[in-house]
Scaffold this motif. Structure first.
Motif, PDB file in Angstrom:
ATOM      1  N   ALA A 322      22.404  28.084   1.225  1.00  0.00           N
ATOM      2  CA  ALA A 322      22.837  29.337   1.842  1.00  0.00           C
ATOM      3  C   ALA A 322      23.240  30.360   0.783  1.00  0.00           C
ATOM      4  O   ALA A 322      22.949  31.553   0.901  1.00  0.00           O
ATOM      5  N   ALA A 323      23.895  29.886  -0.279  1.00  0.00           N
ATOM      6  CA  ALA A 323      24.346  30.785  -1.345  1.00  0.00           C
ATOM      7  C   ALA A 323      23.193  31.340  -2.159  1.00  0.00           C
ATOM      8  O   ALA A 323      23.349  32.362  -2.839  1.00  0.00           O
ATOM      9  N   MET A 327      18.841  32.512   3.180  1.00  0.00           N
ATOM     10  CA  MET A 327      19.101  32.256   4.589  1.00  0.00           C
ATOM     11  C   MET A 327      18.079  32.933   5.491  1.00  0.00           C
ATOM     12  O   MET A 327      17.588  32.346   6.442  1.00  0.00           O
ATOM     13  N   GLY A 328      17.743  34.157   5.154  1.00  0.00           N
ATOM     14  CA  GLY A 328      16.825  34.852   6.045  1.00  0.00           C
ATOM     15  C   GLY A 328      15.475  35.115   5.440  1.00  0.00           C
ATOM     16  O   GLY A 328      14.714  35.928   5.961  1.00  0.00           O
ATOM     17  N   ARG A 334      15.295  28.421   6.787  1.00  0.00           N
ATOM     18  CA  ARG A 334      16.147  28.353   7.982  1.00  0.00           C
ATOM     19  C   ARG A 334      16.036  26.985   8.651  1.00  0.00           C
ATOM     20  O   ARG A 334      17.032  26.431   9.136  1.00  0.00           O
ATOM     21  N   THR A 335      14.831  26.430   8.666  1.00  0.00           N
ATOM     22  CA  THR A 335      14.654  25.093   9.248  1.00  0.00           C
ATOM     23  C   THR A 335      15.413  24.048   8.445  1.00  0.00           C
ATOM     24  O   THR A 335      16.055  23.145   9.008  1.00  0.00           O
ATOM     25  N   ALA A 341      22.469  20.947   8.633  1.00  0.00           N
ATOM     26  CA  ALA A 341      23.652  21.095   9.476  1.00  0.00           C
ATOM     27  C   ALA A 341      23.673  20.041  10.575  1.00  0.00           C
ATOM     28  O   ALA A 341      24.717  19.434  10.863  1.00  0.00           O
ATOM     29  N   THR A 342      22.513  19.807  11.188  1.00  0.00           N
ATOM     30  CA  THR A 342      22.430  18.809  12.260  1.00  0.00           C
ATOM     31  C   THR A 342      22.697  17.410  11.741  1.00  0.00           C
ATOM     32  O   THR A 342      23.465  16.640  12.341  1.00  0.00           O
ATOM     33  N   ALA A 343      22.061  17.050  10.613  1.00  0.00           N
ATOM     34  CA  ALA A 343      22.237  15.717  10.047  1.00  0.00           C
ATOM     35  C   ALA A 343      23.680  15.488   9.619  1.00  0.00           C
ATOM     36  O   ALA A 343      24.256  14.416   9.869  1.00  0.00           O
TER      37      ALA A 343
END
Length: 429
Positions: A322-323, A327-328, A334-335, A341-343
């Protein structure tokens, strides 16, 4: 400070990031499976039903062999649980190799407390091989009167229905050995609590996961129940006299003859007493090093079971990615962020659920929760240490975990095409 780390993570970012995603996801998935697998094993209802079935099957007489060495904490209390059995007819054989062993006084106290029980103390210094515990068992087996035999470690405590439950499956001629999973009780202070987490929150869940996938490649010193015919078929305890891995190999020898290993529904208790970090490190690296010897591929894959280090890497990877400002920038980034995050979230939930299930009470849960990261990180470090070296320290003695050539007795007793490493399996003992 973050520039080199971000660069290392993102260049080449597809390979490194997706490898991290895959490893974190695998660790989270394993944690979820470990947290929810075999939830009823050892529950009161399951044990009661197993005991009712065993009593209807008319329990056969059984000889219990208990090799002893020294007066451990709670030795009397643990041995007394074997005297409190509801089984209608059983013989208790306690063996030591030295006439000055402190365990002798404990057995004499037990005989005085249970005068109506068939209890015998065997003091025999005869040595039959390099494994002194097996030498003790050979001496005890000569005094066993019954055809059903149960071997159990000295630090095991059991419930009153235990003997009926673990011997009932032996009525099936296809069954070779019945063994038991165990839970740990910490005896003492800080490090015994950490050691108990090793068994309750790593070893026992690992066994449950393996069992749920159909594996029966285990045999635990907490309980090994078998018939005299099976013992003779594999060459007796003499087949194990030079093996460090006697518990594991006893069950494996029977499987080599086409006889099944059964995991009993009862869970027994064991004590963790190591008072210092050094003592705990030696014991647990011994367990892991012997796993490496008996199953190198399985040992190599254990890294995925150490949850906390992967959670930390997942959080760190997310933060660095992210840093990086990506991110975009693209859908792949993004995936990857979403997958990390999910894991990580799933892994945290799984680890907490596993800790809840292993704790037994909310008081224990909160007391030991701060130890969970320490336990997982320590386990990862021990795994790295166990990846090297060819010896273990067992009862203060340096012992090789190499696979020695089998003796003539065991060679004659097993199929010629079988291959067995003479080291202990992952039973945590």
């Amino acid at each position: 400070m973050t520039g080199p780390l971000v660069s290392a993570l993102t260049t080449p970012w597809p390979e490194l990031v997706w490898l991290l995603v895959a490893l974190c996801s695998a660790a989270a998935f394993y944690g979820l499976v470990a947290a929810f697998t075999m939830p009823r094993l050892g529950t009161a209802s399951l044990v009661r039903e197993a005991a009712r079935r065993a009593r209807r099957a008319q329990p056969v007489p059984v000889s219990v062999l208990k090799p002893l060495c020294g007066a451990e904490p709670r030795l009397y209390e643990n041995l007394a649980t074997f005297c409190e059995q509801r089984h209608p007819r059983f013989q208790l054989l306690f063996g030591v190799s030295s006439p000055v062993d402190p365990a002798i006084a404990v057995v004499r106290r037990l005989k005085a407390a249970y005068p109506g029980h068939d209890i015998e103390l065997v003091v025999d210094p005869s040595v039959h091989g390099s494994n002194l515990k097996v030498s003790n068992l050979i001496n005890l087996a000569a005094r066993a009167r019954y055809d059903a035999i149960v071997v159990a470690d000295s630090d095991i405590a059991v419930e009153p229905d235990y003997l009926e439950i673990v011997t009932a499956p032996l009525a099936d001629p296809e069954v070779g050995v019945v063994t038991c999973l165990y839970s740990a009780r910490s005896i003492g202070g800080f490090w015994p609590r950490v050691g108990a987490l090793f068994i309750n929150e790593w070893f026992a869940p690992s066994v449950r996961v393996a069992h749920s996938t159909g594996s029966r490649a285990f045999g635990f010193g907490a309980t090994l129940a078998l018939s005299r015919a099976t013992l003779e078929r594999i060459g007796g305890f003499a087949a194990l006299k030079d093996c460090l891995a006697d518990d594991y190999l006893l069950a494996r020898y029977a499987r080599d003859h086409g006889l099944a290993t059964v995991l009993a529904p009862v869970v027994v208790a064991t004590d963790v007493i190591e008072p210092t970090f050094g003592a705990l490190w030696l014991r647990e690296t011994r367990w892991l090093r012997t796993i490496r010897s008996v199953n190198p591929a399985g040992f190599a894959s254990l890294f995925i079971t150490f949850t906390t280090p992967w959670l930390v890497l997942g959080v760190l990877g997310y933060a660095l990615l992210a840093a990086s400002g990506g991110m975009g920038t693209c859908a792949a980034t993004r995936t990857a962020l979403a997958a990390l995050a999910t894991a990580t979230t799933g892994g945290i939930i799984a680890r907490l659920v596993l800790h809840v299930r292993a704790s037994g009470s909310w008081g224990t849960f909160w007391r030991d929760l701060p130890l969970v990261p320490l336990r997982d990180v320590l386990l990862a470090l021990q795994w790295l240490a166990a990846a090297f070296g060819s010896h273990v320290i067992w009862r203060g003695v340096r012992v090789s975990v190499a696979n020695p050539e089998a003796g003539e007795t065991s060679a004659m007793a097993r199929p010629a095409n079988s291959r067995r490493p003479a080291v202990e399996g992952p039973d945590g003992r």
